[in-house]
Design a protein around this motif. Structure first.
Motif, PDB file in Angstrom:
ATOM      1  N   PRO A  61       0.820  -1.218   0.000  1.00  0.00           N
ATOM      2  CA  PRO A  61       0.000   0.000   0.000  1.00  0.00           C
ATOM      3  C   PRO A  61       0.856   1.272   0.000  1.00  0.00           C
ATOM      4  CG  PRO A  61       0.120  -0.863   2.230  1.00  0.00           C
ATOM      5  CD  PRO A  61       0.903  -1.823   1.363  1.00  0.00           C
ATOM      6  N   TRP A  62       1.311   1.690  -1.159  1.00  0.00           N
ATOM      7  CA  TRP A  62       2.156   2.874  -1.262  1.00  0.00           C
ATOM      8  C   TRP A  62       1.402   4.121  -0.798  1.00  0.00           C
ATOM      9  CZ3 TRP A  62       7.226   2.367  -2.253  1.00  0.00           C
ATOM     10  CH2 TRP A  62       7.650   1.184  -2.882  1.00  0.00           C
ATOM     11  N   ARG A  63       2.107   5.019  -0.129  1.00  0.00           N
ATOM     12  CA  ARG A  63       1.518   6.274   0.345  1.00  0.00           C
ATOM     13  C   ARG A  63       1.886   7.447  -0.560  1.00  0.00           C
ATOM     14  NH1 ARG A  63       3.830   7.315   5.792  1.00  0.00           N
ATOM     15  NH2 ARG A  63       2.225   8.941   5.944  1.00  0.00           N
ATOM     16  N   ALA A  64       3.117   7.498  -1.022  1.00  0.00           N
ATOM     17  CA  ALA A  64       3.566   8.618  -1.857  1.00  0.00           C
ATOM     18  C   ALA A  64       3.160   8.365  -3.308  1.00  0.00           C
ATOM     19  CB  ALA A  64       5.071   8.803  -1.728  1.00  0.00           C
ATOM     20  N   THR A  65       1.867   8.263  -3.542  1.00  0.00           N
ATOM     21  CA  THR A  65       1.365   7.843  -4.857  1.00  0.00           C
ATOM     22  C   THR A  65       1.579   8.896  -5.937  1.00  0.00           C
ATOM     23  OG1 THR A  65      -0.824   8.618  -4.191  1.00  0.00           O
ATOM     24  CG2 THR A  65      -0.344   6.281  -3.883  1.00  0.00           C
ATOM     25  N   ASP A  66       1.783  10.151  -5.554  1.00  0.00           N
ATOM     26  CA  ASP A  66       1.985  11.208  -6.546  1.00  0.00           C
ATOM     27  C   ASP A  66       3.451  11.460  -6.868  1.00  0.00           C
ATOM     28  OD1 ASP A  66      -0.766  11.658  -6.699  1.00  0.00           O
ATOM     29  OD2 ASP A  66      -0.731  13.162  -5.098  1.00  0.00           O
ATOM     30  N   TRP A  67       4.343  10.742  -6.225  1.00  0.00           N
ATOM     31  CA  TRP A  67       5.778  10.959  -6.420  1.00  0.00           C
ATOM     32  C   TRP A  67       6.205  10.554  -7.834  1.00  0.00           C
ATOM     33  CZ3 TRP A  67       9.857  13.292  -4.299  1.00  0.00           C
ATOM     34  CH2 TRP A  67      11.134  12.898  -4.679  1.00  0.00           C
ATOM     35  N   ARG A  68       6.901  11.445  -8.522  1.00  0.00           N
ATOM     36  CA  ARG A  68       7.419  11.164  -9.854  1.00  0.00           C
ATOM     37  C   ARG A  68       8.926  11.363  -9.936  1.00  0.00           C
ATOM     38  NH1 ARG A  68       3.391   9.084  -9.714  1.00  0.00           N
ATOM     39  NH2 ARG A  68       1.582   9.175 -11.112  1.00  0.00           N
ATOM     40  N   GLY A  69       9.567  11.547  -8.766  1.00  0.00           N
ATOM     41  CA  GLY A  69      11.013  11.711  -8.769  1.00  0.00           C
ATOM     42  C   GLY A  69      11.427  13.159  -8.892  1.00  0.00           C
ATOM     43  N   ARG A  70      12.728  13.356  -9.082  1.00  0.00           N
ATOM     44  CA  ARG A  70      13.291  14.691  -9.237  1.00  0.00           C
ATOM     45  C   ARG A  70      14.216  14.696 -10.442  1.00  0.00           C
ATOM     46  NH1 ARG A  70      14.437  17.190  -3.275  1.00  0.00           N
ATOM     47  NH2 ARG A  70      15.039  18.945  -4.605  1.00  0.00           N
ATOM     48  N   PRO A  71      14.296  15.810 -11.160  1.00  0.00           N
ATOM     49  CA  PRO A  71      15.243  15.878 -12.278  1.00  0.00           C
ATOM     50  C   PRO A  71      16.679  15.764 -11.787  1.00  0.00           C
ATOM     51  CG  PRO A  71      14.263  18.038 -11.853  1.00  0.00           C
ATOM     52  CD  PRO A  71      13.518  17.047 -11.010  1.00  0.00           C
ATOM     53  N   TRP A  72      17.547  15.259 -12.647  1.00  0.00           N
ATOM     54  CA  TRP A  72      18.903  14.925 -12.261  1.00  0.00           C
ATOM     55  C   TRP A  72      19.681  16.120 -11.726  1.00  0.00           C
ATOM     56  CZ3 TRP A  72      21.805  11.504 -10.379  1.00  0.00           C
ATOM     57  CH2 TRP A  72      23.195  11.546 -10.498  1.00  0.00           C
ATOM     58  N   HIS A  73      19.467  17.305 -12.279  1.00  0.00           N
ATOM     59  CA  HIS A  73      20.295  18.435 -11.864  1.00  0.00           C
ATOM     60  C   HIS A  73      20.047  18.826 -10.406  1.00  0.00           C
ATOM     61  CE1 HIS A  73      16.639  20.685 -13.172  1.00  0.00           C
ATOM     62  NE2 HIS A  73      16.999  21.510 -12.197  1.00  0.00           N
ATOM     63  N   GLU A  74      18.987  18.302  -9.788  1.00  0.00           N
ATOM     64  CA  GLU A  74      18.728  18.582  -8.376  1.00  0.00           C
ATOM     65  C   GLU A  74      19.448  17.621  -7.433  1.00  0.00           C
ATOM     66  OE1 GLU A  74      14.536  18.651  -7.706  1.00  0.00           O
ATOM     67  OE2 GLU A  74      14.171  20.323  -9.076  1.00  0.00           O
ATOM     68  N   ALA A  75      20.188  16.672  -7.983  1.00  0.00           N
ATOM     69  CA  ALA A  75      20.774  15.611  -7.153  1.00  0.00           C
ATOM     70  C   ALA A  75      21.926  16.111  -6.290  1.00  0.00           C
ATOM     71  CB  ALA A  75      21.252  14.462  -8.033  1.00  0.00           C
ATOM     72  N   VAL A  76      21.815  15.856  -4.997  1.00  0.00           N
ATOM     73  CA  VAL A  76      22.918  15.947  -4.039  1.00  0.00           C
ATOM     74  C   VAL A  76      22.883  14.611  -3.309  1.00  0.00           C
ATOM     75  CG1 VAL A  76      23.856  17.089  -2.004  1.00  0.00           C
ATOM     76  CG2 VAL A  76      22.691  18.447  -3.776  1.00  0.00           C
ATOM     77  N   THR A 111       5.448   5.720 -17.145  1.00  0.00           N
ATOM     78  CA  THR A 111       5.010   6.095 -15.802  1.00  0.00           C
ATOM     79  C   THR A 111       5.122   7.590 -15.522  1.00  0.00           C
ATOM     80  OG1 THR A 111       7.228   5.623 -14.943  1.00  0.00           O
ATOM     81  CG2 THR A 111       5.607   3.835 -14.863  1.00  0.00           C
ATOM     82  N   GLY A 112       5.751   8.335 -16.426  1.00  0.00           N
ATOM     83  CA  GLY A 112       5.930   9.765 -16.209  1.00  0.00           C
ATOM     84  C   GLY A 112       6.906  10.089 -15.100  1.00  0.00           C
ATOM     85  N   ARG A 113       7.856   9.204 -14.848  1.00  0.00           N
ATOM     86  CA  ARG A 113       8.799   9.376 -13.735  1.00  0.00           C
ATOM     87  C   ARG A 113      10.159   9.861 -14.226  1.00  0.00           C
ATOM     88  NH1 ARG A 113       9.063   3.567 -11.248  1.00  0.00           N
ATOM     89  NH2 ARG A 113      10.739   4.564 -10.043  1.00  0.00           N
ATOM     90  N   HIS A 114      10.870  10.585 -13.354  1.00  0.00           N
ATOM     91  CA  HIS A 114      12.292  10.840 -13.550  1.00  0.00           C
ATOM     92  C   HIS A 114      13.042   9.627 -13.018  1.00  0.00           C
ATOM     93  CE1 HIS A 114      11.830  15.069 -14.622  1.00  0.00           C
ATOM     94  NE2 HIS A 114      11.039  15.229 -13.572  1.00  0.00           N
ATOM     95  N   ILE A 115      13.750   8.926 -13.904  1.00  0.00           N
ATOM     96  CA  ILE A 115      14.575   7.795 -13.480  1.00  0.00           C
ATOM     97  C   ILE A 115      16.003   8.092 -13.903  1.00  0.00           C
ATOM     98  CG2 ILE A 115      15.023   5.329 -13.701  1.00  0.00           C
ATOM     99  CD1 ILE A 115      12.077   4.873 -14.157  1.00  0.00           C
TER     100      ILE A 115
END
Length: 584
Positions: free
Chosen positions: A93-108, A282-286
Motif C-alpha cells: 500500500p504505497w503512500r507517496a502515490t503522486d511521487w514522480r522523482g526529481r530531475p537529475w540536476h537537483e541531485a545531491v 510512468t511519467g517518472r524521472h529515473i
C-alpha cells in the motif's frame, strides 16, 4: 511493459514458476511436495500450481541431485541457501502515490550502507534518519547493493540472487516503507547494482545454465555473457524490478568497464533504453549512472529524459584521486598517476570533467584511458572526496578525517558542494565522522581463508607496517567498527561541520540548482595554490570560484566580478584554505 520472463508470476488461480535451466535434464519444483516441471525447446522449465500464493516457499531440484534457489527469487528469508518466498509486489500500500522523482540536476547524493548506517542495521532504522538527510540538504540517498549475499555481513558486491533484497536488513515491505517515507520527504532513493559478476558463494547458475558465463574472468569472478538473450533479459528485468516493484528513482551500475561480452546492441545501451520506456510509461524521472574506469564520455548525457541509451552521469574517480593526493600526499596505487601536477589535474577536472581524456595511464597498464568530456554537462560528473571504495579499500578503512587537515577538508567541501558538478558524500561525512569503513564479509571455510589470503597479498606492505592492526575482514567486530556513531552529533566539532555542509547546500539549492539545466564548462587556472574557475550557467550568468588551496596566505588575489554567494568579502591577500564563490 512486457511481462517478466524470470521469477514466479502470481496468477488468478495460483502461481506460475519458471526456471531457465538449459543444461538440466530434469527440474522439480519443491513446495510441500515435488512437482515435475515441463521443459520447452529453449531450456525453460515451468509449472503452474493452483493455490500457491504470496508467502509460499519453494526451491528447485536439478536432476534429482541438487536443490537450488530461484535465481530470480524475490526474497530469501533464510539467506541464499534457504527456500525462496513468493512476494506479491502489487499488494504493497504505497503512500507517496503522486511521487514522480526529481530531475537529475537537483541531485545531491549521500551514499550509505544499510547495515552500518544505524546501530540496528535495518531498512526500517534508516527511516529514522531521513529527516536528518533532508535538513542537511541531501536530495538523493544512494544505497550500496542489496542483492542477497551469503552470510549476515557484506558490502553488497557479493550478491548472488539479484532480485532479492537481503534479509539481513529486513523484508521487502520494509525496504518499500523506507523508499515510500523518503519520497514523502522529497528524497530520491537510488540503488547500486552489480551486473559484472555474481558473488562467490550461493550461485548455482554454472550447474544448470552455464550459458550465463564466458571463459573470461573479472577481478571478482567469471564474466557474464550478455550476448545470450536470456542472460541479457535476466539483468534488464532485474533493473526494471528494482525500479518498478520498489520504486527506486535510479540505479548506479558498478564497474561497467569489467563487463566483457556486451553483445549487440551493447548491453548498457539496451538497459538504458528499457529503463527509458518504463520512465515514459510512468511519467517518472529515473536517473541511471555508472561507475566506469574507462571514462567513456560517449555513454553520458545528463539531459536525455527519459533515457534512450545514455546515462545521466558517472562517478568521477579522477576528481577524488586528485583531491586525495592534494590533501594527503599519498602516492601508492592509482594515486601515482596524479603525482606530476595534482593542481593542474584539478584544473582539468574543474574545466572539463575527467582528468584522463585519452592520456596514457601507468596504473592501468600503460594504456590510453578516457574520452574528451568538456562538451558534456557538468552534472554528468559525480564528484566526491570519499566513498565506500576510497575508504574501504584502504588497509585500515580510515577516512580523510584521520589523515588530512580539517581546514583543508572544509575547503575541499566548499569547492565540491557549490561546483556545478553533481556532489556526493559518504554517510557521516556531512558531520566529519571518523568511523572507519573497512572491508568486511561473512564467508565460511575455504572461501573465508581465501579472502584473508587475498587481502594479505594485496596489502602485504600494510600487514608489514601495521601487523594485527589491519582488521580481519571476516571478523564480526570489523563490520561493527563501521557503524556510524550518531552520538557524534552531540559534540561541537561534528555540529560545526554539519552546519558548514548545511550552509553550503542551502546556497546550492538557492543559487546553483535553479541554474544548472543547460550549464556548460568554462575555464580554470591555477597559480601557486590559487585556483580560479568559471562556468556558464543555464541562465547565461557566470559562476566563479576563487580558492586558496594551500596552507599559506596568498597575495595579489584578483577581484571577483559579480555577487559574492560564499566566502570572505575581501580583496588582495587571501587566507589559507579560503574559498570564494560569486555569480556575475
Amino acid at each position: 511493459m512486457t511481462a517478466p520472463t524470470f521469477g514466479p508470476q502470481i496468477t488468478r488461480d495460483g502461481t506460475r514458476f519458471r526456471l531457465w535451466a538449459p543444461a538440466a535434464k530434469r527440474v522439480d519444483l519443491l513446495l510441500d511436495q515435488p512437482h515435475p516441471m515441463v521443459r520447452d525447446d529453449k531450456g525453460w522449465y515451468s509449472a503452474e500450481i493452483a493455490d500457491a500464493r504470496a508467502g509460499a516457499r519453494y526451491k528447485f531440484r536439478i536432476d534429482d541431485e541438487l536443490d537450488v534457489p530461484d535465481p530470480a527469487s524475490a526474497f530469501q528469508p533464510d539467506d541464499v541457501f534457504g527456500p525462496c518466498e513468493v512476494i506479491d509486489h502489487i499488494a504493497y500500500p504505497w503512500r507517496a502515490t503522486d511521487w514522480r522523482g526529481r530531475p537529475w540536476h537537483e541531485a545531491v547524493i549521500l551514499e550509505a550502507h544499510v547495515g552500518t548506517f544505524t546501530p540496528q542495521g535495518t531498512y526500517r532504522a534508516v527511516i529514522d534518519k531521513l529527516d536528518h538527510l533532508v535538513a542537511a540538504g541531501i536530495t538523493a540517498l544512494e544505497l550500496m547493493p542489496l542483492a542477497d549475499f551469503a552470510g549476515k555481513r557484506n558490502w553488497g558486491y557479493d550478491g548472488v540472487l539479484w532480485y532479492a533484497p537481503d534479509s539481513a536488513y529486513g523484508r521487502p515491505e520494509d525496504l518499500k516503507a523506507l523508499i515510500d517515507e523518503a519520497h514523502l520527504r522529497g528524497l530520491m532513493v537510488m540503488l547500486d547494482v552489480v551486473y559484472n559478476h555474481f558473488g562467490p558463494e550461493g550461485n548455482y547458475l554454472g550447474r544448470y545454465a552455464p550459458n550465463f558465463f564466458t571463459d573470461a574472468h573479472t577481478p571478482w569472478g567469471s564474466a557474464i555473457d550478455y550476448r545470450v538473450p536470456e542472460v541479457r533479459s535476466f539483468a534488464i528485468e532485474n533493473a526494471l524490478s528494482w525500479l518498478r516493484d520498489y520504486r527506486f528513482d535510479g540505479l548506479r551500475l558498478d564497474a561497467v568497464n569489467t563487463i566483457i561480452e556486451v553483445g549487440e546492441p551493447p548491453f548498457l545501451n539496451a538497459l538504458s533504453t528499457a529503463v527509458g520506456k518504463l520512465a515514459a510509461e510512468t511519467g517518472r524521472h529515473i536517473n541511471m549512472v555508472l561507475e566506469n574506469s574507462d571514462n567513456r564520455a560517449s555513454l553520458l548525457d545528463a539531459a536525455e529524459d527519459p533515457p534512450r541509451g545514455k546515462y545521466r552521469g558517472q562517478w568521477n574517480d579522477d576528481y577524488h584521486h586528485v583531491w586525495h593526493v592534494m590533501l594527503t600526499g599519498e602516492d601508492q596505487g592509482y594515486y601515482a598517476d596524479y603525482q606530476q601536477s595534482a593542481s593542474n589535474d584539478l584544473v582539468r577536472a574543474m574545466s572539463s570533467g575527467y582528468v584522463y581524456q585519452g592520456e596514457v595511464s601507468t596504473f592501468w597498464g600503460g594504456k590510453r584511458r578516457g574520452e574528451a568530456s568538456g562538451a558534456l554537462s557538468p552534472t554528468c560528473f559525480i564528484n566526491f572526496l570519499q566513498n565506500h571504495d576510497q575508504i574501504g579499500n584502504r588497509p585500515l578503512g580510515d577516512r580523510l578525517e584521520s589523515i588530512a587537515d580539517p581546514k583543508a577538508i572544509e575547503a575541499a567541501l566548499a569547492v565540491m558542494l557549490l561546483a556545478p558538478m553533481t556532489p556526493m558524500l559518504f554517510m557521516g561525512e556531512e558531520w566529519g565522522s571518523t568511523a572507519p569503513f573497512p572491508f568486511f564479509c561473512d564467508f565460511k571455510g575455504g572461501l573465508a581463508d581465501a579472502v584473508r589470503k587475498g587481502r594479505r597479498e594485496e596489502y602485504a606492505w600494510a600487514y608489514a607496517r601495521y601487523g594485527d592492526a589491519v582488521p580481519d575482514p571476516l571478523a564480526e567486530e570489523t563490520a561493527r567498527s563501521a557503524i556510524l556513531d550518531w552520538d557524534d552529533l552531540k559534540h561541537a566539532p561534528s555540529r560545526k561541520r554539519l552546519a558548514l555542509v548545511r550552509d553550503l547546500l542551502a546556497i546550492r539549492r538557492r543559487e546553483i540548482t535553479p541554474r544548472l539545466a543547460g550549464a556548460r564548462f568554462g575555464e580554470a587556472h591555477v597559480s601557486g595554490g590559487l585556483l580560479t574557475a568559471h562556468w556558464t550557467m543555464g541562465d547565461g550568468r557566470k559562476l566563479g570560484l576563487t580558492a586558496n588551496l594551500s596552507a599559506d596566505e596568498t597575495a595579489d588575489v584578483p577581484s571577483s566580478e559579480g555577487t559574492l554567494i560564499w566566502g570572505p568579502a575581501l580583496s588582495g591577500r587571501m587566507p589559507a584554505w579560503a574559498v570564494r564563490w560569486h555569480i556575475g
